[in-house]
Design an enzyme around this catalytic site. Structure first.
Site, short mmCIF file in Angstrom:
data_model
loop_
_atom_site.label_atom_id
_atom_site.label_comp_id
_atom_site.label_asym_id
_atom_site.label_seq_id
_atom_site.Cartn_x
_atom_site.Cartn_y
_atom_site.Cartn_z
N MET A 10 25.21 31.13 62.96
CA MET A 10 24.09 31.60 63.80
C MET A 10 22.77 30.95 63.36
SD MET A 10 25.28 35.58 63.62
CE MET A 10 25.71 35.42 61.87
N GLN A 52 23.56 38.87 72.92
CA GLN A 52 22.20 39.28 72.57
C GLN A 52 21.32 39.30 73.82
OE1 GLN A 52 20.04 36.35 70.26
NE2 GLN A 52 18.15 37.12 71.19
N THR A 83 21.31 34.59 58.89
CA THR A 83 20.57 34.68 60.15
C THR A 83 19.45 35.69 59.97
OG1 THR A 83 20.71 35.43 62.47
CG2 THR A 83 22.24 36.41 60.91
N THR A 85 17.68 36.87 63.20
CA THR A 85 17.77 37.62 64.45
C THR A 85 18.90 38.63 64.44
OG1 THR A 85 16.78 35.81 65.72
CG2 THR A 85 18.13 37.40 66.94
N CYS A 196 13.14 32.24 60.17
CA CYS A 196 14.27 31.59 60.83
C CYS A 196 14.63 30.38 59.98
CB CYS A 196 13.86 31.18 62.24
SG CYS A 196 15.11 30.29 63.15
N THR A 197 15.89 30.26 59.62
CA THR A 197 16.29 29.14 58.76
C THR A 197 15.86 27.81 59.32
OG1 THR A 197 18.24 30.40 58.12
CG2 THR A 197 18.27 28.06 57.62
N GLU A 198 16.02 27.64 60.64
CA GLU A 198 15.70 26.35 61.25
C GLU A 198 14.23 25.99 61.09
OE1 GLU A 198 19.46 27.81 62.97
OE2 GLU A 198 17.50 28.74 62.74
#
Length: 229
Positions: A10, A52, A83, A85, A196-198
């Site tokens: 995710m 989601q 994740t 979210t 958020c990791t990204e």
């Protein structure tokens, strides 16, 4: 060394960062050929994202609970949800297994408080910024948490889902997010949580005046502390 259970996918880009950082961290701390003991269950990002968007959170929880139980059965001593979210269902996951879940919001909030901060900014997906499940968990540690104006959520979400989860890191998007950092600073934030990791692929400490709190890095370090204690 304890075995770290990872619930990933995710996105898979995020999970790859977790896996790499955990193994790099163990090697740095232990030396030699040491690597992390991990068990990974990776879900289909398209499936859980569609659920989601339809607000079918019980179905999301069922998928992540099944993944959590599988890594517990495989020998995990504690669990990490890779994740932000989908921490929306972290409590359901925690209730369904007998091993601890290392909650990301607790880890990040503790790091902010340890730096002497009482107010921080938070940038993540539209869902994470517009709902209270993550911000309120951080606030329970005594923090005031500022998020960008709702009018700016869509662009951050686009950068995450249309660029970063596909490995595209653009200077124009970096400038967009850094501008939000400055606005949150003006609003009273003493630091910024990259929720958020990204986003950690896009914005580094050198890009911002405020101290950054990268969720994945903090989560990984907390997992290493626990696994190697």
């Amino acid at each position: 060394m304890q075995t770290i259970g990872l619930i990933g996918g995710m996105s898979w880009e995020s999970s790859a960062v977790y896996y790499q950082m955990l193994n790099t961290g163990v090697q740095q701390r232990r030396g030699g050929l040491s690597s992390a003991r991990t068990v990974l269950a990776s879900v289909d990002f398209a499936e859980v994202t569609a659920l989601q968007e339809q607000e079918r959170w019980d179905d999301v929880a069922s998928i992540l609970v099944a993944a959590a139980r599988s890594v517990e059965a495989a020998g995990a001593d504690f669990l990490v949800l890779c994740t932000t979210t989908f921490h929306m269902v972290a409590d359901q996951v925690a209730a369904a297994v007998s091993v601890p879940v290392l909650h990301l919001a607790d880890v990040v909030a503790e790091a902010c408080v340890a730096r002497g901060l009482d107010a921080v900014g938070f940038v993540g997906t539209t869902f994470a910024m517009s709902r209270d499940f993550f911000v309120e968990r951080m606030a329970s540690h005594g923090l005031t948490v500022h998020v960008p104006d709702p009018a700016q959520h869509a662009e951050v979400n686009r950068i995450i889902y249309e660029e970063l989860v596909h490995g595209r890191v653009l200077d124009s998007s970096r400038r967009t997010v850094v501008a939000l950092v400055d606005q949150l600073w003006d609003a009273g934030a003493g630091g910024l949580v990259l929720g958020c990791t990204e986003l950690e692929l896009l914005v580094k400490q050198a890009d911002a005046e405020l101290p950054l709190f990268p969720c994945t890095t903090l989560h990984v370090n907390a997992a290493l502390d626990r696994a190697l204690a």
